[in-house]
Design a protein around this motif. Structure first.
Motif, PDB file in Angstrom:
ATOM      1  N   ALA A   6      -1.358   4.437  -3.107  1.00  0.00           N
ATOM      2  CA  ALA A   6      -2.731   4.719  -2.682  1.00  0.00           C
ATOM      3  C   ALA A   6      -3.001   6.189  -2.958  1.00  0.00           C
ATOM      4  O   ALA A   6      -2.463   7.064  -2.264  1.00  0.00           O
ATOM      5  CB  ALA A   6      -2.921   4.398  -1.200  1.00  0.00           C
ATOM      6  N   ASN A   7      -3.817   6.467  -3.975  1.00  0.00           N
ATOM      7  CA  ASN A   7      -3.955   7.849  -4.424  1.00  0.00           C
ATOM      8  C   ASN A   7      -4.635   8.744  -3.398  1.00  0.00           C
ATOM      9  O   ASN A   7      -4.272   9.919  -3.235  1.00  0.00           O
ATOM     10  CB  ASN A   7      -4.705   7.905  -5.766  1.00  0.00           C
ATOM     11  N   ASN A   8      -5.638   8.226  -2.661  1.00  0.00           N
ATOM     12  CA  ASN A   8      -6.347   9.103  -1.730  1.00  0.00           C
ATOM     13  C   ASN A   8      -5.589   9.332  -0.421  1.00  0.00           C
ATOM     14  O   ASN A   8      -5.991  10.147   0.400  1.00  0.00           O
ATOM     15  CB  ASN A   8      -7.763   8.577  -1.444  1.00  0.00           C
ATOM     16  N   LEU A   9      -4.479   8.600  -0.249  1.00  0.00           N
ATOM     17  CA  LEU A   9      -3.581   8.845   0.885  1.00  0.00           C
ATOM     18  C   LEU A   9      -2.256   9.454   0.429  1.00  0.00           C
ATOM     19  O   LEU A   9      -1.464   9.893   1.264  1.00  0.00           O
ATOM     20  CB  LEU A   9      -3.301   7.532   1.628  1.00  0.00           C
ATOM     21  N   ASP A  10      -2.039   9.429  -0.888  1.00  0.00           N
ATOM     22  CA  ASP A  10      -0.767   9.856  -1.476  1.00  0.00           C
ATOM     23  C   ASP A  10       0.392   9.042  -0.901  1.00  0.00           C
ATOM     24  O   ASP A  10       1.453   9.573  -0.581  1.00  0.00           O
ATOM     25  CB  ASP A  10      -0.524  11.360  -1.272  1.00  0.00           C
ATOM     26  N   PHE A  11       0.166   7.728  -0.770  1.00  0.00           N
ATOM     27  CA  PHE A  11       1.210   6.810  -0.321  1.00  0.00           C
ATOM     28  C   PHE A  11       1.923   6.234  -1.531  1.00  0.00           C
ATOM     29  O   PHE A  11       1.290   5.810  -2.502  1.00  0.00           O
ATOM     30  CB  PHE A  11       0.602   5.653   0.473  1.00  0.00           C
ATOM     31  N   HIS A  12       3.245   6.205  -1.446  1.00  0.00           N
ATOM     32  CA  HIS A  12       4.067   5.608  -2.489  1.00  0.00           C
ATOM     33  C   HIS A  12       5.104   4.705  -1.817  1.00  0.00           C
ATOM     34  O   HIS A  12       5.964   5.186  -1.078  1.00  0.00           O
ATOM     35  CB  HIS A  12       4.780   6.682  -3.323  1.00  0.00           C
ATOM     36  N   ASN A  13       4.988   3.393  -2.067  1.00  0.00           N
ATOM     37  CA  ASN A  13       5.943   2.426  -1.519  1.00  0.00           C
ATOM     38  C   ASN A  13       6.122   2.587  -0.007  1.00  0.00           C
ATOM     39  O   ASN A  13       7.244   2.710   0.502  1.00  0.00           O
ATOM     40  CB  ASN A  13       7.291   2.545  -2.231  1.00  0.00           C
ATOM     41  N   VAL A  14       5.014   2.561   0.701  1.00  0.00           N
ATOM     42  CA  VAL A  14       5.025   2.714   2.156  1.00  0.00           C
ATOM     43  C   VAL A  14       5.075   1.324   2.813  1.00  0.00           C
ATOM     44  O   VAL A  14       4.163   0.516   2.620  1.00  0.00           O
ATOM     45  CB  VAL A  14       3.774   3.474   2.646  1.00  0.00           C
ATOM     46  N   PRO A  15       6.109   1.033   3.596  1.00  0.00           N
ATOM     47  CA  PRO A  15       6.225  -0.289   4.255  1.00  0.00           C
ATOM     48  C   PRO A  15       5.366  -0.344   5.517  1.00  0.00           C
ATOM     49  O   PRO A  15       5.868  -0.396   6.643  1.00  0.00           O
ATOM     50  CB  PRO A  15       7.722  -0.378   4.574  1.00  0.00           C
ATOM     51  N   ILE A  16       4.075  -0.366   5.328  1.00  0.00           N
ATOM     52  CA  ILE A  16       3.166  -0.178   6.464  1.00  0.00           C
ATOM     53  C   ILE A  16       3.224  -1.337   7.450  1.00  0.00           C
ATOM     54  O   ILE A  16       3.063  -1.144   8.659  1.00  0.00           O
ATOM     55  CB  ILE A  16       1.730   0.078   5.949  1.00  0.00           C
ATOM     56  N   LYS A  17       3.469  -2.541   6.970  1.00  0.00           N
ATOM     57  CA  LYS A  17       3.597  -3.687   7.879  1.00  0.00           C
ATOM     58  C   LYS A  17       4.742  -3.458   8.863  1.00  0.00           C
ATOM     59  O   LYS A  17       4.560  -3.579  10.085  1.00  0.00           O
ATOM     60  CB  LYS A  17       3.839  -4.965   7.065  1.00  0.00           C
ATOM     61  N   LYS A  18       5.896  -3.111   8.343  1.00  0.00           N
ATOM     62  CA  LYS A  18       7.071  -2.871   9.174  1.00  0.00           C
ATOM     63  C   LYS A  18       6.822  -1.717  10.140  1.00  0.00           C
ATOM     64  O   LYS A  18       7.153  -1.802  11.332  1.00  0.00           O
ATOM     65  CB  LYS A  18       8.279  -2.571   8.284  1.00  0.00           C
ATOM     66  N   MET A  19       6.220  -0.653   9.636  1.00  0.00           N
ATOM     67  CA  MET A  19       5.978   0.532  10.464  1.00  0.00           C
ATOM     68  C   MET A  19       5.025   0.224  11.613  1.00  0.00           C
ATOM     69  O   MET A  19       5.220   0.667  12.744  1.00  0.00           O
ATOM     70  CB  MET A  19       5.443   1.668   9.600  1.00  0.00           C
ATOM     71  N   MET A  20       3.981  -0.555  11.339  1.00  0.00           N
ATOM     72  CA  MET A  20       3.008  -0.869  12.389  1.00  0.00           C
ATOM     73  C   MET A  20       3.552  -1.912  13.361  1.00  0.00           C
ATOM     74  O   MET A  20       3.255  -1.860  14.563  1.00  0.00           O
ATOM     75  CB  MET A  20       1.694  -1.343  11.767  1.00  0.00           C
ATOM     76  N   GLU A  21       4.351  -2.853  12.884  1.00  0.00           N
ATOM     77  CA  GLU A  21       4.949  -3.839  13.796  1.00  0.00           C
ATOM     78  C   GLU A  21       5.919  -3.154  14.757  1.00  0.00           C
ATOM     79  O   GLU A  21       6.006  -3.535  15.936  1.00  0.00           O
ATOM     80  CB  GLU A  21       5.636  -4.938  13.005  1.00  0.00           C
ATOM     81  N   GLU A  22       6.629  -2.140  14.277  1.00  0.00           N
ATOM     82  CA  GLU A  22       7.526  -1.385  15.154  1.00  0.00           C
ATOM     83  C   GLU A  22       6.746  -0.653  16.239  1.00  0.00           C
ATOM     84  O   GLU A  22       7.210  -0.530  17.380  1.00  0.00           O
ATOM     85  CB  GLU A  22       8.338  -0.376  14.330  1.00  0.00           C
ATOM     86  N   ARG A  23       5.579  -0.184  15.908  1.00  0.00           N
ATOM     87  CA  ARG A  23       4.770   0.582  16.867  1.00  0.00           C
ATOM     88  C   ARG A  23       3.994  -0.308  17.832  1.00  0.00           C
ATOM     89  O   ARG A  23       3.717   0.114  18.960  1.00  0.00           O
ATOM     90  CB  ARG A  23       3.805   1.499  16.105  1.00  0.00           C
ATOM     91  N   LEU A  24       3.607  -1.506  17.388  1.00  0.00           N
ATOM     92  CA  LEU A  24       2.732  -2.345  18.200  1.00  0.00           C
ATOM     93  C   LEU A  24       3.444  -3.540  18.839  1.00  0.00           C
ATOM     94  O   LEU A  24       2.990  -4.061  19.853  1.00  0.00           O
ATOM     95  CB  LEU A  24       1.558  -2.844  17.343  1.00  0.00           C
ATOM     96  N   GLY A  25       4.505  -4.011  18.222  1.00  0.00           N
ATOM     97  CA  GLY A  25       5.225  -5.146  18.777  1.00  0.00           C
ATOM     98  C   GLY A  25       4.517  -6.478  18.593  1.00  0.00           C
ATOM     99  O   GLY A  25       4.817  -7.449  19.302  1.00  0.00           O
ATOM    100  N   VAL A  26       3.558  -6.541  17.659  1.00  0.00           N
ATOM    101  CA  VAL A  26       2.883  -7.802  17.330  1.00  0.00           C
ATOM    102  C   VAL A  26       2.896  -7.984  15.820  1.00  0.00           C
ATOM    103  O   VAL A  26       3.176  -7.044  15.070  1.00  0.00           O
ATOM    104  CB  VAL A  26       1.418  -7.827  17.845  1.00  0.00           C
ATOM    105  N   LYS A  27       2.557  -9.198  15.377  1.00  0.00           N
ATOM    106  CA  LYS A  27       2.514  -9.493  13.946  1.00  0.00           C
ATOM    107  C   LYS A  27       1.412  -8.665  13.289  1.00  0.00           C
ATOM    108  O   LYS A  27       0.300  -8.569  13.807  1.00  0.00           O
ATOM    109  CB  LYS A  27       2.240 -10.982  13.743  1.00  0.00           C
ATOM    110  N   VAL A  28       1.725  -8.088  12.128  1.00  0.00           N
ATOM    111  CA  VAL A  28       0.763  -7.269  11.386  1.00  0.00           C
ATOM    112  C   VAL A  28       0.640  -7.807   9.962  1.00  0.00           C
ATOM    113  O   VAL A  28       1.648  -8.118   9.321  1.00  0.00           O
ATOM    114  CB  VAL A  28       1.185  -5.780  11.347  1.00  0.00           C
ATOM    115  N   TYR A  29      -0.592  -7.923   9.506  1.00  0.00           N
ATOM    116  CA  TYR A  29      -0.885  -8.346   8.133  1.00  0.00           C
ATOM    117  C   TYR A  29      -1.595  -7.204   7.420  1.00  0.00           C
ATOM    118  O   TYR A  29      -2.402  -6.482   8.023  1.00  0.00           O
ATOM    119  CB  TYR A  29      -1.760  -9.598   8.125  1.00  0.00           C
TER     120      TYR A  29
END
Length: 318
Positions: free
Chosen positions: A85-108
């Protein structure tokens, strides 16, 4: 009542909505993305915004079926990884895993333009339509493809970049690095460039009454002048619509969608704008132009939140 959370992650803002089963946003929260910075603090802020929105609705994560995230960039929705994501400068960011760890619910997770298209499909201008395209005419040309009621995003989520279809060989330079993309001509930026060029060439145009300097030119300038009977404003609008229709015909020839939903600021020109596009399409289309209808988007900025909130409906295990 069932509740879901949708997150619209942008380069400028994080917008969160708690959405009920009737597609109504019952609570919101918003904070600055403060990009560019590491993914970890951005995920922390997204999680905080989720809790804030839930608190505003007198709910907790225990009341939520799942959380959906619409994000810029290429997204592999099967793994929940943002490839780039160029405007975030994200490269291979496992955002699903990261957000599930923070929230404890299923993330899509899904691309933001795809999420917005899905929002229009489930609750907006394309409700009940199985095959549709959503085109957003903003700084660029965003696009989302819904086929058989599901988001089509190609291999590893890299498909659906409708703004980067070439329409002029060797044409204007596009932000993607290529020349001649529809984004360079049919975006609001493309319209502004056409307007500025016409104003420089025609100092007697009424467009100068609506923008006293080239720096003040907006996507409305040519339309406003046209409504005042300005021939040069009319010519700019006609040229702009010609480029847009040329690209839409390509999409129609490839996908034969039942509906194309057009969003972004220019879509506020409404039915007269759509009528011009239809006339251009009719003159170019292969086959029957009545197969595909055109409509203006209905949900505005809420489309991304609502679409993200219902991403779980597309999961194979549901």
């Amino acid at each position: 009542m069932k509740y879901y959370v949708g997150i619209d992650l942008g380069g400028t803002n994080i917008a969160v909505g708690v959405v009920d089963e009737n597609y109504q946003i019952i609570s919101r929260s918003k904070m600055k993305t403060n990009a560019i910075r590491p993914a970890e603090p951005i995920c922390d802020d997204m999680a905080a915004a989720v809790h804030m929105a839930l608190k505003n609705a007198s709910l907790t994560l225990k009341d939520v079926y799942w959380v959906g995230v619409g994000t810029p960039g290429t997204v592999d929705h099967t793994t929940g990884v943002i490839g780039y994501a160029n405007n975030l400068d994200f490269h291979n960011v496992p955002i699903k895993k990261m957000m599930e760890e923070r929230l404890g619910v299923k993330v899509y997770v899904e691309n933001d333009a795809n999420a917005a298209a899905y929002g229009e499909a489930v609750a907006g201008a394309a409700k009940g339509v199985q095959n549709m395209l959503a085109i957003t005419l903003g700084t660029g040309v965003g696009g989302g493809i819904i086929l058989d009621g599901k988001i089509y995003s190609g291999t590893h989520g890299a498909g659906g970049e409708l703004g980067h279809m070439g329409i002029v060989m060797g044409g204007r330079h596009c932000t993607c690095g290529r020349n001649g993309c529809i984004e360079a001509y049919a975006s609001a930026t493309g319209l502004i460039n056409l307007t500025k060029e016409a104003m420089q060439e025609h100092k007697d145009s009424k467009m100068w009454q609506f923008a006293e300097s080239l720096e003040q030119v907006s996507g409305r300038t040519a339309f406003d002048a046209m409504r005042e009977g300005d021939a040069y404003g009319e010519a700019v609008v006609d040229t702009y619509v010609e480029y847009l229709a040329y690209g839409l015909v390509n999409y129609i020839n490839i996908f034969a969608p039942e509906l194309i939903v057009i969003g972004g600021g220019i879509s506020k020109e409404g039915e007269p704008f759509l009528k011009r596009i239809r006339e251009k399409i009719s003159a170019q289309i292969y086959g029957d132009s009545t197969v595909t209808r055109l409509a203006c988007a209905q949900l505005g900025n809420d489309a991304g939140i609502i679409g993200a909130a219902f991403l779980g409906n597309l999961a194979d295990n549901l």
